[in-house]
Scaffold this active site. Structure first.
Site, PDB file in Angstrom:
ATOM      1  CD  GLU A 182      -2.781  12.699   5.563  1.00 33.30           C
ATOM      2  OE1 GLU A 182      -1.954  12.679   4.582  1.00 33.30           O
ATOM      3  OE2 GLU A 182      -3.778  12.817   5.571  1.00 33.30           O
ATOM      4  NE  ARG A 237      -1.454   2.692   2.731  1.00 31.53           N
ATOM      5  CZ  ARG A 237      -0.982   3.843   3.265  1.00 31.53           C
ATOM      6  NH1 ARG A 237      -0.921   4.907   2.358  1.00 31.53           N
ATOM      7  NH2 ARG A 237      -0.569   3.773   4.348  1.00 31.53           N
TER       8      ARG A 237
END
Length: 505
Positions: free
Chosen positions: A144, A14
């Site tokens: 994030e 990923r």
């Protein structure tokens, strides 16, 4: 003292796929997923982002179908988004049941990218978690830009973690998204969080922009984190992620308080296969997996090795499935196909094995011998070829190159059963081939992609009769894609890469 179990999550498929120019085919992803879980023995793998493409969905479906039969389904993870449940619908189609929800871990990202308040963001996350739980999906969550969040908006990060402590969430994934942390910051930030929220499972996700990925991994473990995210060969966006091989060696040798499940002896073979599939060569001096790191060149070192192993350290090559080499020594000889597949740790089905064997026989007719070093390239070529139904065939061609005359090519191409012929000159044989091909497609009123990069390589340690792998990057409608060709002749390998491009477009 009882050791603390540390989870290793591999995100090569990923986050590693965000390396510029890298895209795994569905079969390559399945092959690597099997290798990572069964051979390397990582605890979890993150294999895709939801909603990316139909090809990505197919790849995840292949992996989850296999994983379900092995009891690994909870160990297969997919990156999802705060999108009202669209990602969850995608996940259910894919067969995956572990989501890694991407959210905002800094006020900067929340304010300027989402333009939302913390309360709005948390409310949407809670709804996603609720829907996921109702569908039987395991919740993990990325914060994030968490590292910048800790530097510049720590109150927000702790408010976020307080909220998460009330939710049905299994793991909190804390990424150093831009690779900006020092080792001292990594230790301080994670220690503070783990002490304040001892019941939360904390993963650390390090990037390598300052070449501090492994140092930060060490400090994260010392701070008490419960899991690490790594990639094979340190693949990933920009300077990449914290590299698997180096991190594993450091943990095993310098962090005795934890234990990991990784099979060290498989690190090298996994590294080589990822390199073959991606076309990204491993630097010769890369720790653990580089070609030169267990090679002694200086005579005094070779002499010392024979006298009480004076130049040996704990990094013995046998730990990583390798052998010590000397620059003037001879390399090992030929081995049969099955043995080489075993050494690479590959599990191919009968049809794939038949195709690989046929390719080796075909190449063997042109080349004196096929070696173990050639094999990863051959496997990559065969698996890559299976992704597209072939509608275009380069049926025949004549390449001429005579002194005093421009190189020229006459070719015959079959497109959907129709044969087209053309002749052209160029600055070289391949340039002449492309000019002839352009004539064919111009007659069909179609435009070919622009060639933006052209690279040729041979297997490490090979000589003049080696297989050539040509990797060509094309640009079409503002998007880039890469094709590979394999042959003992350099121009023919480029033509094969071009034929793959024609089938893709």
């Amino acid at each position: 003292m009882k050791k603390r179990k540390l989870e290793i999550m591999d995100t090569t498929l990923r986050d590693g796929e965000q390396t510029s120019g890298v895209s795994f085919s569905a079969l390559e992803k399945l092959t690597l997923a099997k290798l990572l879980l069964e051979e390397l023995k990582v605890d979890r793998i993150e294999i895709a982002s939801a909603r990316v493409s139909d090809g990505e969905l197919e790849a995840v479906q292949k992996i989850t179908e296999w994983a379900a039969t092995k009891g690994y389904i909870e160990r297969i993870e997919v990156l999802t988004f705060v999108d009202g449940g669209v990602s969850l619908d995608w996940m259910q189609k894919s067969g995956a049941i572990s989501q890694n929800l991407l959210t905002k871990g800094s006020m900067n990202h929340l304010k300027y990218q989402l333009k939302k308040t913390p309360e709005q963001h948390f409310s949407e996350i809670a709804e996603i978690f609720k829907q996921a739980t109702e569908r039987g999906i395991i919740n993990n969550i990325y914060l994030e830009d968490w590292s910048n969040g800790m530097r510049n908006s720590k109150e927000y990060v702790f408010e976020f973690l307080e909220f998460l402590s009330t939710q049905n969430v299994k793991r909190i994934l804390l990424p150093d998204t831009l690779g900006i942390l020092t080792h001292t910051e990594t230790f301080a930030y994670l220690s503070e969080i783990i002490q304040k929220f001892p019941k939360l499972h904390i993963d650390f996700h390090g990037h390598n922009d300052y070449d501090l990925g492994v140092a930060n991994i060490m400090e994260a473990v010392k701070a008490g984190c419960h899991g690490l995210h790594l990639t094979v060969n340190g693949m990933g966006e920009r300077a990449g992620n914290a590299p698997m091989a180096s991190a594993v060696a450091v943990i095993n040798d310098f962090l005795p308080e934890v234990e990991i499940s990784i099979n060290e002896t498989s690190l090298y073979k996994v590294s080589k296969l990822v390199s073959a599939f991606t076309g990204f060569t491993i630097p010769a001096n890369k720790p653990i997996v580089g070609d030169n790191v267990f090679t002694q060149t200086a005579g005094i070192h070779a002499d010392g090795d024979s006298k009480n192993n004076l130049y040996f350290s704990d990094l013995m090559p046998e730990r990583f499935g390798r052998k010590r080499k000397y620059a003037l020594g001879k390399m090992s000889g030929k081995a049969n196909i099955q043995k080489n597949l075993q050494e690479l740790g590959l599990t191919l089905n009968d049809e794939e094995l038949k195709k690989v064997t046929a390719r080796i026989i075909e190449l063997g007719d042109k080349k004196e011998r096929v070696t173990k070093d050639d094999l990863p390239f051959i496997i990559s070529d065969v698996l890559d070829t299976t992704d597209h139904k072939q509608r275009v065939f380069v049926k025949s061609y004549v390449l001429t190159h005579a002194k005093g005359l421009m190189p020229s090519t006459t070719l015959s191409v079959e497109v959907d059963g129709n044969i087209y012929e053309a002749h052209a000159q160029g600055d070289g044989q391949y340039d002449a081939f492309m000019n002839a091909l352009k004539k064919v497609y111009l007659a069909k009123k179609k435009t070919l992609p622009k060639l933006t990069d052209y690279a040729v390589r041979i297997p490490p340690g090979s000589n003049s009769d080696a297989l050539c792998e040509t990797v060509i990057t094309w640009e079409l409608d503002g998007k880039e894609f890469t094709t590979r060709g394999l042959d003992s002749d350099q121009t023919v390998s480029a033509i094969k890469a071009t034929e793959k491009m024609l089938n893709i477009i």
